[in-house]
Write a protein that holds these residues in place. Structure first.
Motif, PDB file in Angstrom:
ATOM      1  N   THR A  93       0.837  -1.198   0.000  1.00  0.00           N
ATOM      2  CA  THR A  93       0.000   0.000   0.000  1.00  0.00           C
ATOM      3  C   THR A  93       0.873   1.249   0.000  1.00  0.00           C
ATOM      4  OG1 THR A  93      -0.081  -0.064   2.422  1.00  0.00           O
ATOM      5  CG2 THR A  93      -1.884  -1.127   1.230  1.00  0.00           C
ATOM      6  N   LYS A 107      -2.750   4.040  -8.964  1.00  0.00           N
ATOM      7  CA  LYS A 107      -3.173   2.646  -8.766  1.00  0.00           C
ATOM      8  C   LYS A 107      -1.994   1.686  -8.905  1.00  0.00           C
ATOM      9  CE  LYS A 107      -6.147  -0.823 -11.055  1.00  0.00           C
ATOM     10  NZ  LYS A 107      -6.711  -1.435  -9.847  1.00  0.00           N
ATOM     11  N   ALA A 110       0.388   1.859  -5.995  1.00  0.00           N
ATOM     12  CA  ALA A 110      -0.177   1.147  -4.841  1.00  0.00           C
ATOM     13  C   ALA A 110      -0.066  -0.367  -5.006  1.00  0.00           C
ATOM     14  CB  ALA A 110      -1.630   1.556  -4.635  1.00  0.00           C
ATOM     15  N   LYS A 143     -11.189   9.871  -2.199  1.00  0.00           N
ATOM     16  CA  LYS A 143     -10.861   8.440  -2.227  1.00  0.00           C
ATOM     17  C   LYS A 143      -9.354   8.245  -2.171  1.00  0.00           C
ATOM     18  CE  LYS A 143     -11.668   4.215  -4.908  1.00  0.00           C
ATOM     19  NZ  LYS A 143     -12.300   3.641  -6.135  1.00  0.00           N
ATOM     20  N   LEU A 144      -8.620   9.102  -2.863  1.00  0.00           N
ATOM     21  CA  LEU A 144      -7.164   9.029  -2.833  1.00  0.00           C
ATOM     22  C   LEU A 144      -6.628   9.341  -1.440  1.00  0.00           C
ATOM     23  CD1 LEU A 144      -6.159  10.745  -6.205  1.00  0.00           C
ATOM     24  CD2 LEU A 144      -6.271   8.311  -5.700  1.00  0.00           C
ATOM     25  N   GLN A 190      -6.687   6.497   0.702  1.00  0.00           N
ATOM     26  CA  GLN A 190      -5.673   5.494   0.358  1.00  0.00           C
ATOM     27  C   GLN A 190      -4.274   5.916   0.802  1.00  0.00           C
ATOM     28  OE1 GLN A 190      -6.207   5.172  -3.876  1.00  0.00           O
ATOM     29  NE2 GLN A 190      -8.004   3.852  -3.713  1.00  0.00           N
TER      30      GLN A 190
END
Length: 318
Positions: free
Chosen positions: A2, A27, A30, A52-53, A56
């Motif tokens: 991650t 993406k 990650a 959303k980012l 993450q």
């Protein structure tokens, strides 16, 4: 692996982090088995894609990448070890602006001490065609940025995006239903014209991360992406994936121009598209250069058939 906050991990600045290409880069970072800190640039950090980012672990930065905001652009790159750069021609349709903003980002990355730059460029169609097709301005303007980047003194690689698979969902490019119930892709190209199809949102970032992680950074090189297929193969595989009968029905260029104009496209974009289709048909999408390679990517990109099989065509093929 991650995205991490560990200061020992390299910091990658990603332009357009909420868009198709930049989002794909985030993406892929990650998904990599190596740790990265990621700083994502966006015009609006309040939108859902940006939030959303944040969830993450991405450091999302509001920054307008325009010449009038140059001080903040330079500041946004500070501390970055690597950078992915791109421009958004379709937002403003101004080729000179696109080139100027691309050069500004390279200058900002260089000033910040970035060690590796990956840029989303495209071929210079005017040069490839020997001056025959001069209106594919969104290709030519990016090619000028590529030239500038290669002379910047910062290790620089151009990762060119292929033809978006999602283009076949768009008005003017999607299959059209005919009176007999079959569907036709009506574009001003022959059935044998080839396009390098890529699911950009899923897979473009694979190529970028592959370059960033190279043991020897391929400074000055051009990386081409996508799966080369003829229009005939595109239609056949779409038929097989959807169960609909889909064929290629080439449209005369003058009719294509009229239809694009009737749809309300600005003249600069109509000219761009007509020259682009003509140039691809005559000289190839990448100007006759070698086909894209998937060697070394940490996973296999999505094929056109796989994309067609899983995409929602319910509105397009109603």
């Amino acid at each position: 692996m991650t995205i991490t906050q560990d200061s020992s991990a390299p910091l990658v600045a990603v332009v357009g982090a909420t868009g198709a290409q930049g989002g794909s880069v985030v993406k892929a970072l990650a998904e990599s088995n190596k740790p990265y800190r990621v700083r994502g640039f966006t015009r609006d950090s309040t939108k859902p894609a940006a939030q959303k980012l944040v969830a993450q672990g991405v450091d999302v930065v509001d920054v307008s990448l325009v010449l009038d905001n140059v001080k903040n652009v330079f500041k946004a790159f500070e501390g970055a070890n690597m950078a992915f750069l791109m421009t958004a021609f379709m937002v403003h349709l101004d080729a000179e602006r696109e080139t100027a903003e691309g050069k500004m980002m390279i200058d900002a990355a260089k000033a910040a001490g970035v060690e590796r730059i990956v840029w989303s460029g495209l071929s210079n169609v005017t040069k490839i065609s020997g001056g025959k097709y001069t209106h594919v301005v969104n290709f030519d303007s990016k090619a000028l940025v590529t030239d500038y980047g290669r002379q910047s003194g910062v290790p620089f690689v151009d990762v060119q995006a292929g033809w978006y698979a999602s283009n076949f969902m768009n008005p003017g490019q999607c299959p059209v239903k005919r009176p007999d119930g079959t569907f036709a892709i009506r574009l001003p190209v022959t059935p044998t014209a080839s396009f390098p199809i890529i699911d950009a949102e899923r897979d473009y970032g694979l190529y970028v991360v592959h370059v960033l992680e190279a043991a020897v950074f391929p400074d000055g090189e051009e990386v081409r992406t996508g799966e080369y297929l003829t229009m005939e193969e595109i239609a056949l595989q779409l038929s097989q994936a959807t169960g609909k009968q889909i064929v290629i029905d080439p449209m005369p260029m003058d009719q294509f121009e009229k239809e694009m104009t009737a749809m309300g496209l600005p003249p600069v974009l109509v000219l761009d598209l007509t020259d682009a289709y003509s140039a691809v048909g005559e000289f190839g999408y990448y100007g006759g250069k070698a086909s894209p390679s998937v060697e070394g990517l940490f996973r296999t990109p999505t094929s056109w058939f796989e994309y067609a099989k899983t995409a929602d065509w319910s509105k397009v093929l109603a």
